[in-house]
Scaffold this active site. Structure first.
Site, PDB file in Angstrom:
ATOM      1  N   LYS A   1      -7.073  24.078  19.375  1.00 30.95           N
ATOM      2  CA  LYS A   1      -6.288  24.892  18.445  1.00 30.95           C
ATOM      3  C   LYS A   1      -6.785  26.326  18.523  1.00 30.95           C
ATOM      4  O   LYS A   1      -7.983  26.570  18.685  1.00 30.95           O
ATOM      5  CB  LYS A   1      -6.423  24.343  17.022  1.00 30.95           C
ATOM      6  CG  LYS A   1      -5.746  25.218  15.956  1.00 30.95           C
ATOM      7  CD  LYS A   1      -5.574  24.500  14.632  1.00 30.95           C
ATOM      8  CE  LYS A   1      -6.769  24.552  13.714  1.00 30.95           C
ATOM      9  NZ  LYS A   1      -7.236  25.886  13.351  1.00 30.95           N
TER      10      LYS A   1
ATOM     11  N   GLU B   1      -1.101  27.724   7.514  1.00 32.83           N
ATOM     12  CA  GLU B   1      -2.119  27.941   6.476  1.00 32.83           C
ATOM     13  C   GLU B   1      -1.652  29.007   5.487  1.00 32.83           C
ATOM     14  O   GLU B   1      -1.286  30.131   5.886  1.00 32.83           O
ATOM     15  CB  GLU B   1      -3.449  28.365   7.123  1.00 32.83           C
ATOM     16  CG  GLU B   1      -4.508  28.663   6.065  1.00 32.83           C
ATOM     17  CD  GLU B   1      -5.937  28.537   6.546  1.00 32.83           C
ATOM     18  OE1 GLU B   1      -6.170  28.196   7.715  1.00 32.83           O
ATOM     19  OE2 GLU B   1      -6.835  28.791   5.710  1.00 32.83           O
TER      20      GLU B   1
HETATM   21  O1  KIV Z   1     -11.192  25.489  10.763  1.00 33.85           O
HETATM   22  C1  KIV Z   1     -10.522  24.687  10.093  1.00 33.85           C
HETATM   23  O2  KIV Z   1     -11.062  23.798   9.459  1.00 33.85           O
HETATM   24  C2  KIV Z   1      -9.069  24.859  10.111  1.00 33.85           C
HETATM   25  C3  KIV Z   1      -8.190  24.238   9.100  1.00 33.85           C
HETATM   26  C4  KIV Z   1      -6.776  24.200   9.436  1.00 33.85           C
HETATM   27  C5  KIV Z   1      -8.598  23.331   8.120  1.00 33.85           C
HETATM   28  O3  KIV Z   1      -8.580  25.537  10.950  1.00 33.85           O
END
Ligand code: KIV
Length: 249
Positions: A108, A177
């Site tokens: 991500k 978010e």
């Molecule tokens: O770093 C993280 O925990 C996130 C979240 C979406 C919870 O990116």
């Protein structure tokens, strides 16, 4: 759980996602049947005592991803590319590969149009990519805090453009978010991939939380959108207190 499995959950049973920073957390959450676990760079605040995620390094992420991956979760295990680790296409691909070598099954990163070249390059290497839009914690200093996104028309339009760009670039799902709930619901209805909300209202395809916020054990701060289960923390503290008291007898 596979990337396709997560994709197929769109519009069906809500996708539960939680952060896991090490072996024992990943084991415990996996035993609960959570389908998506994230080695989030929130580990910077929760486990490393940093003020925000901006100081988290690739070495930190690799260390924690290895630990979580040793649990061999049935859940899909995603890991965050930390700040500065995907500023160029080459860097993004090589760092995504390092997270996969550490045991992640997807990566991500934060941003939309501005990182689409990197996303395309990651996906072209066969590495599943999870998007992250809305409030971007790695940009908290520039953004001046953790603020809701999408209240103004221009912000909402930018979110739509970013989300569509991530879909085109090959993201299999996207975290939203602190997105204004109406916009999060609109994106959820419009996008062909699952949306996973955090502080973005109830209408996303799934929800993600920092696990220690849910447990009320996050050390310094628990965001407003979480209803922490205070009894978890107090039971842990009582257990320690009782153990210390037993020692005195
Ligand atoms: O770093 C993280 O925990 C996130 C979240 C979406 C919870 O990116």
């Amino acid at each position: 759980m596979t990337v396709d499995g997560i994709r197929r959950m769109k519009g069906g049973a809500p996708i539960a996602a939680l952060t896991a920073y090490d072996y024992s957390m990943a084991k415990m959450l996996d035993a609960c049947g959570v389908p998506l676990l994230l080695v989030g760079d929130s580990l910077g605040m929760v486990t490393l005592g940093l003020p925000d995620t901006t100081g988290v390094t690739m070495e930190d992420m690799i260390h924690h991803t290895r630990a979580a991956a040793r649990a061999k979760p049935r859940a899909l295990l995603a890991a965050d590319l930390p700040a500065e680790s995907y500023s160029t296409t080459d860097l993004a691909v090589s760092n995504a590969q390092r997270l996969l070598e550490a045991g992640a099954e997807a990566v991500k990163a934060e941003g939309g149009i501005v990182i689409c070249e990197q996303v395309r390059a990651i996906v072209a290497q066969g590495i599943p990519f999870l998007g992250h839009l809305g409030m971007l914690p790695q940009r908290v200093k520039e953004e001046g805090g953790y603020k809701i996104k999408g209240r103004q028309a221009d912000e909402a339009a930018a979110l739509r453009d970013d989300a569509n760009a991530l879909v085109d670039a090959g993201a299999f799902a996207v975290v939203l978010e602190l997105v204004e709930p109406k916009i999060a619901a609109e994106l959820t209805a419009a996008l062909p991939i699952p949306t996973i909300g955090i502080g973005s209202g109830p209408d996303c395809d799934g929800q993600i939380l920092v696990t220690t916020d849910l447990w009320a054990t996050s050390p310094d701060y628990i965001p407003r959108h979480v209803q922490p289960h205070e009894q978890v923390k107090s039971e842990m503290q009582t257990t320690v207190q009782n153990w210390m008291d037993d020692m005195k007898r």
